[in-house]
Design a protein around this motif. Structure first.
Motif, short mmCIF file in Angstrom:
data_model
loop_
_atom_site.label_atom_id
_atom_site.label_comp_id
_atom_site.label_asym_id
_atom_site.label_seq_id
_atom_site.Cartn_x
_atom_site.Cartn_y
_atom_site.Cartn_z
N ASP A 187 7.63 -2.92 4.40
CA ASP A 187 7.17 -3.37 3.78
C ASP A 187 8.13 -4.39 4.34
N ASP A 188 7.42 -5.71 3.94
CA ASP A 188 8.12 -6.77 4.07
C ASP A 188 9.31 -7.45 3.59
N PRO A 191 14.33 -3.76 1.79
CA PRO A 191 14.70 -2.90 3.30
C PRO A 191 15.01 -1.16 3.23
N GLY A 192 15.84 -0.47 3.82
CA GLY A 192 15.80 1.10 3.36
C GLY A 192 16.11 1.47 4.88
N LEU A 193 15.11 1.62 6.05
CA LEU A 193 15.09 1.78 7.76
C LEU A 193 15.84 1.64 7.69
N SER A 207 10.24 -5.13 8.25
CA SER A 207 8.80 -6.14 8.77
C SER A 207 7.61 -7.30 8.89
N LYS A 208 7.88 -8.39 9.31
CA LYS A 208 7.54 -9.37 9.20
C LYS A 208 5.78 -10.16 9.89
N ILE A 212 4.27 -3.97 13.74
CA ILE A 212 4.37 -2.40 13.59
C ILE A 212 5.47 -1.74 13.64
N PHE A 213 6.64 -1.21 14.12
CA PHE A 213 7.54 -1.07 13.91
C PHE A 213 7.09 0.72 14.30
N VAL A 214 7.37 1.30 15.94
CA VAL A 214 7.49 2.77 16.51
C VAL A 214 8.21 2.73 17.33
#
Length: 301
Positions: A187-188, A191-193, A207-208, A212-214
């Motif tokens: 999601d852009d 939040p929560g992670l 994430s803007k 990609i989050f890895v």
């Protein structure tokens, strides 16, 4: 405490060494990072998110709020063993099950397949960079994960619905990921992670620009002999919005035999006298070749 950001556009230029060092440090000390300029079409990524959000609104939202999970939250029951999420899993490789999942539109299936083709290429590139940083052959991780048709690939599609009592439940309880390399389109806005680092929970912002989050899973930690870490993380529900999570897993196939890369193991089962003899000849040199020589002696080479 800033999350490492890896700019893939610098890997072919003068800053390659600097970027590789940053990636190595992120895998060692964080177990997670962001990738920018990854080369996947942002319009395609936006379309994936839009179609999945529509699917949730039309097919899953109402049933979630009528579920036992939602009822137990209202009734203040013990919620320590439930997750406030609406999720389904798509297998892509070695075989796809996307056509068997109820109510997925043809447009969503085709768009997801296009996205995953590009994401597999990114995952393989990342596995090569990690292998290189570990001093291994660049296809080491891919081969370790592979069967006849390459590594496995699957996607957990999740919504963490707007939650009236976020203090009573987790969106997803604390865990590490079992597999290999996890690539998250998230999601852009909402939040929560959160990831656990140095004794504290670190919030990962939305994430803007479709970065990609890895994060790395348990099998990367094993293959790297503990040099790279799988990290504990969780999802916290939000009172003001629903969070989208599209997590794709580049994993070993089920029959893959996993063990630490032999090159990364310390020598073992050798005579100390043999080590001292070699040490006497190489005392003022680097210890790594000495360890490798002892390892070869112990293995009868």
């Amino acid at each position: 405490m800033a999350l490492p950001v890896i700019d893939f556009s610098t890997l072919n230029g003068d800053k390659r060494g600097e970027t590789m060092a940053l990636l190595h440090e992120a895998c060692q000390k964080w177990g997670c990072f962001l990738i920018e300029n990854h080369g996947i079409d942002k319009k395609l990524m936006e379309k994936v998110k839009q179609l999945i959000n529509t699917h949730y609104e039309e097919n899953l939202k109402e049933s979630f709020y009528q579920s036992e999970v939602a009822k137990s939250l209202e009734e203040k029951q013990n919620n320590s063993d439930i997750d406030w999420e609406s999720a389904f899993f798509i297998w892509h490789r070695p075989t796809s099950n996307i056509k068997k999942i109820p109510n997925l539109s043809e447009e969503l299936c085709q768009t997801m397949d296009q996205y995953i083709e590009k994401l597999i290429q990114l995952a393989e590139k990342l596995s090569e960079l990690m292998s290189e940083n570990l001093g291994l052959e660049k296809d080491y991780i891919k081969k370790a994960f592979s069967g006849d048709n390459g590594p496995a690939m699957g996607t957990k599609v999740a919504k963490y619905p707007q939650c009236p009592y976020p203090e009573r439940v987790r969106g997803l309880r604390e865990h590490t990921d079992a597999g290999g390399i996890i690539l998250l389109l998230q999601d852009d806005q909402v939040p929560g992670l959160e990831f656990f680092k140095d004794g504290k929970w670190v919030e990962i912002p939305p994430s803007k620009n479709n970065a990609i989050f890895v994060n790395t899973g348990d099998q990367v930690e094993v293959l790297s002999n503990g040099l790279y870490k799988s990290v504990v993380h969780r999802v916290m529900p939000d009172k003001n919005g629903s969070r989208l999570s599209i997590a794709s897993f580049y994993n070993p196939i089920g029959d893959a035999i996993i063990s630490p890369a032999p090159k990364l193991l310390y020598p073992s089962n050798y005579r100390y006298g043999d080590y001292l003899e070699l040490y006497g000849k190489t005392k003022f040199g680097d210890k790594a070749p000495r360890f490798e020589s002892i390892k070869n002696m112990a293995n009868g080479h």
